[in-house]
Write a protein that holds these residues in place. Structure first.
Motif, PDB file in Angstrom:
ATOM      1  N   PHE A  99       0.825  -1.202   0.000  1.00 50.12           N
ATOM      2  CA  PHE A  99       0.000   0.000   0.000  1.00 50.12           C
ATOM      3  C   PHE A  99       0.868   1.264   0.000  1.00 50.12           C
ATOM      4  N   LEU A 100       1.849   1.282   0.875  1.00 50.65           N
ATOM      5  CA  LEU A 100       2.655   2.504   1.021  1.00 50.65           C
ATOM      6  C   LEU A 100       3.620   2.695  -0.149  1.00 50.65           C
ATOM      7  N   LEU A 101       4.234   1.612  -0.604  1.00 50.22           N
ATOM      8  CA  LEU A 101       5.175   1.746  -1.730  1.00 50.22           C
ATOM      9  C   LEU A 101       4.443   2.213  -2.985  1.00 50.22           C
ATOM     10  N   GLU A 102       3.231   1.711  -3.190  1.00 49.92           N
ATOM     11  CA  GLU A 102       2.455   2.139  -4.370  1.00 49.92           C
ATOM     12  C   GLU A 102       2.092   3.615  -4.304  1.00 49.92           C
ATOM     13  N   ARG A 103       2.070   4.173  -3.094  1.00 52.16           N
ATOM     14  CA  ARG A 103       1.747   5.593  -2.927  1.00 52.16           C
ATOM     15  C   ARG A 103       3.006   6.425  -2.726  1.00 52.16           C
ATOM     16  N   ASN A 104       4.128   5.937  -3.230  1.00 56.02           N
ATOM     17  CA  ASN A 104       5.381   6.701  -3.247  1.00 56.02           C
ATOM     18  C   ASN A 104       5.982   6.974  -1.876  1.00 56.02           C
ATOM     19  N   PHE A 105       5.675   6.132  -0.892  1.00 53.33           N
ATOM     20  CA  PHE A 105       6.380   6.252   0.379  1.00 53.33           C
ATOM     21  C   PHE A 105       7.725   5.522   0.280  1.00 53.33           C
ATOM     22  N   THR A 106       8.739   6.130   0.866  1.00 53.53           N
ATOM     23  CA  THR A 106      10.087   5.552   0.908  1.00 53.53           C
ATOM     24  C   THR A 106      10.282   4.860   2.252  1.00 53.53           C
ATOM     25  N   GLU A 107      10.792   3.624   2.222  1.00 59.91           N
ATOM     26  CA  GLU A 107      11.077   2.931   3.484  1.00 59.91           C
ATOM     27  C   GLU A 107      12.409   3.430   4.023  1.00 59.91           C
ATOM     28  N   VAL A 108      12.399   3.968   5.219  1.00 54.98           N
ATOM     29  CA  VAL A 108      13.616   4.521   5.803  1.00 54.98           C
ATOM     30  C   VAL A 108      14.061   3.686   6.995  1.00 54.98           C
ATOM     31  N   THR A 109      15.295   3.915   7.430  1.00 52.01           N
ATOM     32  CA  THR A 109      15.834   3.225   8.594  1.00 52.01           C
ATOM     33  C   THR A 109      16.434   4.276   9.517  1.00 52.01           C
ATOM     34  N   THR A 110      15.891   4.386  10.707  1.00 50.78           N
ATOM     35  CA  THR A 110      16.373   5.390  11.656  1.00 50.78           C
ATOM     36  C   THR A 110      17.112   4.689  12.792  1.00 50.78           C
ATOM     37  N   PRO A 111      17.988   5.410  13.497  1.00 56.57           N
ATOM     38  CA  PRO A 111      18.813   4.738  14.513  1.00 56.57           C
ATOM     39  C   PRO A 111      18.000   4.302  15.734  1.00 56.57           C
ATOM     40  N   LYS A 112      18.385   3.185  16.287  1.00 50.60           N
ATOM     41  CA  LYS A 112      17.717   2.665  17.486  1.00 50.60           C
ATOM     42  C   LYS A 112      18.469   3.076  18.739  1.00 50.60           C
ATOM     43  N   ILE A 113      19.755   3.412  18.587  1.00 53.74           N
ATOM     44  CA  ILE A 113      20.525   3.956  19.714  1.00 53.74           C
ATOM     45  C   ILE A 113      20.552   5.472  19.544  1.00 53.74           C
ATOM     46  N   ILE A 114      20.107   6.174  20.565  1.00 57.56           N
ATOM     47  CA  ILE A 114      20.033   7.627  20.447  1.00 57.56           C
ATOM     48  C   ILE A 114      20.770   8.299  21.590  1.00 57.56           C
ATOM     49  N   VAL A 144       7.517   9.052   3.918  1.00 54.56           N
ATOM     50  CA  VAL A 144       8.398   8.019   4.460  1.00 54.56           C
ATOM     51  C   VAL A 144       7.620   7.078   5.369  1.00 54.56           C
ATOM     52  N   PHE A 145       8.139   5.851   5.479  1.00 54.80           N
ATOM     53  CA  PHE A 145       7.624   4.952   6.512  1.00 54.80           C
ATOM     54  C   PHE A 145       8.750   4.075   7.011  1.00 54.80           C
ATOM     55  N   GLU A 146       8.546   3.534   8.197  1.00 54.71           N
ATOM     56  CA  GLU A 146       9.498   2.586   8.775  1.00 54.71           C
ATOM     57  C   GLU A 146       8.684   1.586   9.587  1.00 54.71           C
ATOM     58  N   ILE A 147       9.101   0.343   9.559  1.00 53.53           N
ATOM     59  CA  ILE A 147       8.500  -0.670  10.440  1.00 53.53           C
ATOM     60  C   ILE A 147       9.660  -1.217  11.248  1.00 53.53           C
ATOM     61  N   SER A 148       9.727  -0.898  12.518  1.00 55.59           N
ATOM     62  CA  SER A 148      10.956  -1.192  13.255  1.00 55.59           C
ATOM     63  C   SER A 148      10.710  -1.291  14.750  1.00 55.59           C
ATOM     64  N   PRO A 149      11.665  -1.906  15.466  1.00 51.29           N
ATOM     65  CA  PRO A 149      11.507  -2.049  16.912  1.00 51.29           C
ATOM     66  C   PRO A 149      11.698  -0.728  17.647  1.00 51.29           C
ATOM     67  N   CYS A 150      10.890  -0.509  18.666  1.00 50.67           N
ATOM     68  CA  CYS A 150      11.073   0.596  19.607  1.00 50.67           C
ATOM     69  C   CYS A 150      10.978  -0.004  21.004  1.00 50.67           C
ATOM     70  N   PHE A 151      11.471   0.720  21.979  1.00 51.10           N
ATOM     71  CA  PHE A 151      11.669   0.138  23.295  1.00 51.10           C
ATOM     72  C   PHE A 151      11.038   1.022  24.368  1.00 51.10           C
ATOM     73  N   ARG A 152      10.199   0.429  25.214  1.00 54.32           N
ATOM     74  CA  ARG A 152       9.526   1.183  26.267  1.00 54.32           C
ATOM     75  C   ARG A 152       9.758   0.518  27.607  1.00 54.32           C
ATOM     76  N   ALA A 153      10.456   1.214  28.479  1.00 59.57           N
ATOM     77  CA  ALA A 153      10.755   0.653  29.800  1.00 59.57           C
ATOM     78  C   ALA A 153       9.602   0.878  30.773  1.00 59.57           C
ATOM     79  N   GLU A 154       8.408   0.446  30.373  1.00 56.82           N
ATOM     80  CA  GLU A 154       7.236   0.571  31.239  1.00 56.82           C
ATOM     81  C   GLU A 154       7.099  -0.674  32.080  1.00 56.82           C
ATOM     82  N   LYS A 155       6.932  -0.470  33.374  1.00 55.43           N
ATOM     83  CA  LYS A 155       6.835  -1.642  34.238  1.00 55.43           C
ATOM     84  C   LYS A 155       5.402  -2.170  34.334  1.00 55.43           C
ATOM     85  N   SER A 156       4.508  -1.700  33.473  1.00 52.10           N
ATOM     86  CA  SER A 156       3.119  -2.178  33.556  1.00 52.10           C
ATOM     87  C   SER A 156       3.043  -3.651  33.162  1.00 52.10           C
TER      88      SER A 156
END
Lengths: 440, 440
Positions: free
Chosen positions: A157-172, A212-224
């Motif tokens: 869906f996204l590629l057909e609509r001209n979205f670019t798959e990007v990669t952003t850093p996971k260590i910040i 742009v779009f990205e499908i990637s891991p993110c990290f949440r230190a929630e103790k719930s």
């Protein structure tokens, strides 16, 4: 235990490819013992593989004694079979395999740690402890088959609509949204963090690739320890430039429609396996759009629930809302006071150009128009009690021609729980991470 | 500085879509000022966007005085233009836009931190400090356009061959391959690590989905400051069950061929922009396969370089090898002593069922057949001085019907450096992480 080697044997087909068209042909299948029945002179083995299952039939006297003896396998033995395809209406796919040879590639102990017969569902933590085995169940094949279809549909869906798959850093180097709940890491001699969200980077990249779009891991230190929280999430992030929230509302509802359409078209049997074929249906689009003010008005008049203006909506209130609005709908124009600094205020500044996509009582997505004027962004940081100095390298980008932009983020596992009718988000993740779970 | 609002304006086209077919039509474009020329009575603005560029021509007297005045923009101003398409052979695409209206959406300071005129290339560290701006250069549009094509081609190739895209955890409880060079993290009150590789998890999942792949971040705490190392890498991991190294050698060379074919077919203009159209060519497949023993023999006889059997090949020796073998080739059957515990030994146990895919002097990929017998894996761990106890939850999986399997891992950025002819791997990553770089 002796192991047979695979040698020159290769699978000629997957189980689902074995149809009556192949009658009398010799085939080689490989997989695992899903089930077996021993009737004395007859034995039936159900072989499962990536896509399905077929029946192997052994009749004493028809197959060699040696083969009959060897067919005494346990649940989830890994094996290959060479045999002839025969039509047999009562078997899965209307087919049975009359074997001429087996290779037993790996064995299992007599007692497995979880039920793999399909008769009961073992307790979730026990299943997660033995996840690689557990994932071979029919239920999990359905859940992750739907997940695969969803990921492919999103990309298409996204590629057909001209979205670019990007990669952003996971260590910040600094806190993304000024949040707590970050996992700190030692980065050589410096302190760093795991990213909570691709928010700031995807905004920057909308100033390069526009969509742009990205499908990637993110990290949440929630103790719930709820059934809706995990610490390592897999997120679809979407951002577009030269547009605003209304462009996003349209793209997102079309995406939701397309994904469900593809799942129903290509994976109906998996939906049926989960009893979701009447629940995961095509939504009517455009989706209903309610303003925050309308929602709190509705809660007040219909349920006599008093939400103070500017407050978030409580779980209890959402529960009521879910009785009234049962499928997908938008809530827009939230108070600016409860939205992050990068969200664009409305003309009437106490509101914001923001939205949530709801599914009944549950939130699936948040998004909105972003601020693209540097000074306005600095002011917003300060008004949220954040220090613009910590965002210096992000703020710099706004000196160099940032376009107007808008976007959203969507948790893949959360959506899977809706689409598959799951009770616990951990079921929607291959190897979930929670405050108590680091293995497997 | 005043900002104009986008309001109801939306782009009708991308620049590359503006062709002579649209002559005399009114269009709206949006993007950035790539270049401009002021000839007194005439002004030319080159507008760039996601996919390309077009010329906007302003002639005093033809356009309004007010518009002519407003057209005085600086490099990388973000703006939209409404105008009429005219044919003009000397301009990019054979087209010029005669504007009727501008919206200036965001400005830039007179002096940009890096050269964006295309006349020179600023120093890499300076460019990385201003990455979001830098990525708008023609060179970077080419590099990341090729990267996008590569990622799409990889996915298409693997999905068509029944590989399932999996997601494995990035936070792990114990050292994946028993390596040093792990980033430690505080996981609530427990110690944990960032994953170095999806190796063990993809192996487990090959015992569920048979054919799996993942494209995901991995983390290496290597303090090397070379042009070939970064700390956050993006890796394609592939694993297949019911097969061995020879199945992988075939799939991998077909993948390499297909990716280059797609890039040449769909992105030739980007290859040309990087002067790589004669270098990134289709390899002949099957690729040449050399055994480790043949390689050290070749180094000895041809270059008089003595590699002791069982040692790794030195950078100097690889350099020589690269003179002889200039494109893609395999080196197989490495000594078991320099391979990790999960690699299958050959029949003659001092060798292993392993391979590297080389590109000239550089390694692109490692892979091989894996051990799938639990006791053999425990023995291998011990022989490498590792403690099987730390691998308990992984070893458990081998009790439950692990199939024979094989696979490889491939660093996306490293491959991009080859395909695009880059000198430094940091050029191949949107936001690289090195021991010295945590921002932007």
């Amino acid at each position: 235990m002796t192991f047979e080697e695979i040698g020159e044997w290769r699978k000629t087909h997957y189980t689902v490819e074995i149809t009556p068209k192949l009658v009398d042909r010799e085939v080689i299948l490989g997989g695992w013992v899903r089930n077996f029945r021993d009737l004395g002179g007859m034995r039936f083995i159900i072989i499962q593989d990536k896509f399905g299952e077929r029946q192997i039939t052994l009749k004493k006297g028809v197959v060699s004694d040696e083969l009959f003896e060897k067919s005494k396998m346990g649940y989830q033995y890994c094996f290959m079979v060479k045999g002839i395809v025969k039509v047999f209406k009562a078997a899965p796919g209307g087919i049975e395999i009359i074997p001429s040879e087996f290779k037993i590639l790996n064995r299992t102990p007599e007692k497995l740690p979880i039920d793999m017969s399909g008769e009961t569902i073992s307790e979730l933590d026990l299943r997660l402890n033995n996840r690689a085995l557990d994932l071979r169940s029919k239920r999990n094949q359905a859940i992750f088959g739907i997940r695969g279809e969803m990921l492919n549909a999103i990309r298409k869906f996204l590629l057909e609509r001209n979205f670019t798959e990007v990669t952003t850093p996971k260590i910040i180097g600094s806190a993304t949204e000024g949040g707590t709940e970050l996992f700190p890491i030692m980065y050589f001699d410096k302190e760093a963090f795991l990213t909570q969200s691709a928010q700031l980077y995807k905004e920057q990249l909308s100033g390069v690739y526009e969509r742009v779009f990205e499908i990637s891991p993110c990290f949440r230190a929630e103790k719930s320890r709820t059934k809706r929280h995990i610490c390592e999430i897999f997120v679809l992030d979407v951002e577009l430039a030269f547009g605003d929230m209304y462009d996003i509302l349209k793209i997102l509802e079309e995406l939701v429609y397309y994904v469900i359409e593809q799942i129903r078209k290509n994976q109906m049997s998996l939906l049926k396996c989960l009893n979701m074929e009447k629940k995961t249906i095509l939504p009517e689009i455009p989706l209903e759009r309610y303003k925050y003010d309308e929602i709190i008005e509705l809660l007040d008049t219909k349920y006599n629930m008093d939400v103070e203006w500017g407050e978030d909506i409580s779980t209890e209130a959402y529960r009521k809302l879910g009785e009234q609005l049962q499928y997908y709908y938008y809530i827009t124009h939230w108070p600016m006071s409860i939205k992050p600094f990068y969200i664009m205020p409305s003309k009437e500044a106490k509101y914001s150009e923001s939205f949530d996509l709801q599914m009944g009582m549950l939130e699936l997505t948040s998004g909105g128009t972003r601020v693209h004027n540097k000074q306005q962004l600095i002011d917003a940081l300060e008004s949220k009690g954040l220090n613009p100095k910590s965002f210096e390298s992000h703020l710099n980008v706004f000196d160099y021609g940032m376009p107007p932009h808008a976007g959203f983020g969507l948790g893949i596992a959360r959506w899977i729980t809706f689409l598959c009718g799951l009770d616990d988000i951990r079921e929607a993740v291959m190897y979930p991470r929670t405050p108590d779970r680091l293995t497997p």
